[in-house]
Design an enzyme around this catalytic site. Structure first.
Site, PDB file in Angstrom:
ATOM      1  N   ASP A  19       0.869  -1.181   0.000  1.00 30.67           N
ATOM      2  CA  ASP A  19       0.000   0.000   0.000  1.00 30.67           C
ATOM      3  C   ASP A  19       0.909   1.235   0.000  1.00 30.67           C
ATOM      4  O   ASP A  19       2.129   1.129  -0.189  1.00 30.67           O
ATOM      5  CB  ASP A  19      -0.994  -0.030   1.172  1.00 30.67           C
ATOM      6  CG  ASP A  19      -0.331   0.158   2.538  1.00 30.67           C
ATOM      7  OD1 ASP A  19       0.914   0.255   2.598  1.00 30.67           O
ATOM      8  OD2 ASP A  19      -1.066   0.217   3.542  1.00 30.67           O
ATOM      9  N   CYS A  76       3.185  -3.107   4.108  1.00 29.54           N
ATOM     10  CA  CYS A  76       2.295  -2.007   4.506  1.00 29.54           C
ATOM     11  C   CYS A  76       2.989  -1.300   5.669  1.00 29.54           C
ATOM     12  O   CYS A  76       4.212  -1.420   5.823  1.00 29.54           O
ATOM     13  CB  CYS A  76       0.891  -2.510   4.852  1.00 29.54           C
ATOM     14  SG  CYS A  76       0.790  -3.633   6.252  1.00 29.54           S
ATOM     15  N   THR A  78       2.655  -1.803   8.979  1.00 31.49           N
ATOM     16  CA  THR A  78       3.053  -2.737  10.037  1.00 31.49           C
ATOM     17  C   THR A  78       3.308  -4.160   9.549  1.00 31.49           C
ATOM     18  O   THR A  78       3.886  -4.959  10.287  1.00 31.49           O
ATOM     19  CB  THR A  78       1.922  -2.840  11.082  1.00 31.49           C
ATOM     20  OG1 THR A  78       0.747  -3.329  10.389  1.00 31.49           O
ATOM     21  CG2 THR A  78       1.609  -1.500  11.722  1.00 31.49           C
ATOM     22  N   HIS A 109       9.701 -23.926   9.870  1.00 32.81           N
ATOM     23  CA  HIS A 109       8.655 -24.617  10.635  1.00 32.81           C
ATOM     24  C   HIS A 109       7.264 -24.461  10.034  1.00 32.81           C
ATOM     25  O   HIS A 109       6.451 -25.366  10.154  1.00 32.81           O
ATOM     26  CB  HIS A 109       8.622 -24.088  12.079  1.00 32.81           C
ATOM     27  CG  HIS A 109       9.790 -24.535  12.899  1.00 32.81           C
ATOM     28  ND1 HIS A 109       9.800 -24.475  14.278  1.00 32.81           N
ATOM     29  CD2 HIS A 109      10.989 -25.056  12.548  1.00 32.81           C
ATOM     30  CE1 HIS A 109      10.967 -24.934  14.742  1.00 32.81           C
ATOM     31  NE2 HIS A 109      11.705 -25.284  13.700  1.00 32.81           N
TER      32      HIS A 109
HETATM   33  C1  RB5 Z   1      -1.966   2.610   6.595  1.00 31.30           C
HETATM   34  O1  RB5 Z   1      -1.980   3.822   7.298  1.00 31.30           O
HETATM   35  C2  RB5 Z   1      -1.742   1.442   7.550  1.00 31.30           C
HETATM   36  O2  RB5 Z   1      -2.848   1.249   8.344  1.00 31.30           O
HETATM   37  C3  RB5 Z   1      -1.417   0.182   6.768  1.00 31.30           C
HETATM   38  O3  RB5 Z   1      -0.282   0.417   5.991  1.00 31.30           O
HETATM   39  C4  RB5 Z   1      -1.087  -1.066   7.539  1.00 31.30           C
HETATM   40  O4  RB5 Z   1      -0.134  -0.813   8.539  1.00 31.30           O
HETATM   41  C5  RB5 Z   1      -2.201  -1.871   8.014  1.00 31.30           C
HETATM   42  O5  RB5 Z   1      -2.023  -2.948   8.603  1.00 31.30           O
END
Ligand code: RB5
Length: 157
Positions: A19, A76, A78, A109
């Site tokens: 993203d 993304c 996280t 694993h």
């Molecule tokens: C986008 O702001 C963020 O929420 C997305 O990149 C991701 O971390 C979601 O899990």
């Protein structure tokens, strides 16, 4: 060996997606994969403009599930949202990974076939280490095969 995929593996290609939060890392991942001599398909996004991670996780996971890609790499903020979405797809074992050790164990694993990285939590140097470890580590099989098979038989995914 039990592998729940819609089709048999056709390729060693790697499906990648991100993203807006992961876009810059995705572009660097393309250079990294090129330097490793690996083929990839980029499912977007193609800019840092705000967008929705499920769209990219869905396409990458579908590609792996269908046997069109051997592995998926998703980025993304996280890594968490990407892994949640990817794991809703048949045959997918996605792991959100923040260390080289976890990348190694996810392959050895869990036979993880999708790697999710959080660009806001993981430095690029660490991400590079995670990706190269993930792609170069083999599944151990044995007792782990039985457990991996159960992931899919018990969830019907
Ligand atoms: C986008 O702001 C963020 O929420 C997305 O990149 C991701 O971390 C979601 O899990």
């Amino acid at each position: 060996m039990f592998v729940r995929q819609k089709n048999k593996m056709e390729t060693h290609m790697i499906a990648i997606g991100a993203d807006h939060a992961g876009f810059e890392y995705k572009e660097k991942i393309k250079d990294l994969l090129r330097s490793m001599g690996l083929e990839f398909k980029d499912f977007g996004t193609n800019s840092s403009e705000s967008t929705d991670y499920p769209d990219y996780a869905h396409h990458v996971a579908e590609s792996v599930s269908a046997g069109k890609a051997e592995y998926g790499i998703l980025v993304c903020g996280t890594g968490i949202g990407m892994a949640i979405v990817a794991n809703k797809h048949t045959g997918i074992r996605a792991s959100s990974v923040e260390s080289r050790e976890a990348a190694k164990l996810a392959r050895e694993h869990n036979d993880a076939n999708v790697l999710a990285i959080g660009a806001r939590l993981t430095s690029w140097d660490k991400a590079k280490e995670i990706i190269t470890t993930f792609l170069s580590t083999k599944f151990e099989g044995g007792r782990h095969q039985r457990r991996v098979d159960k992931i899919h038989t018990l969830t019907n995914l």
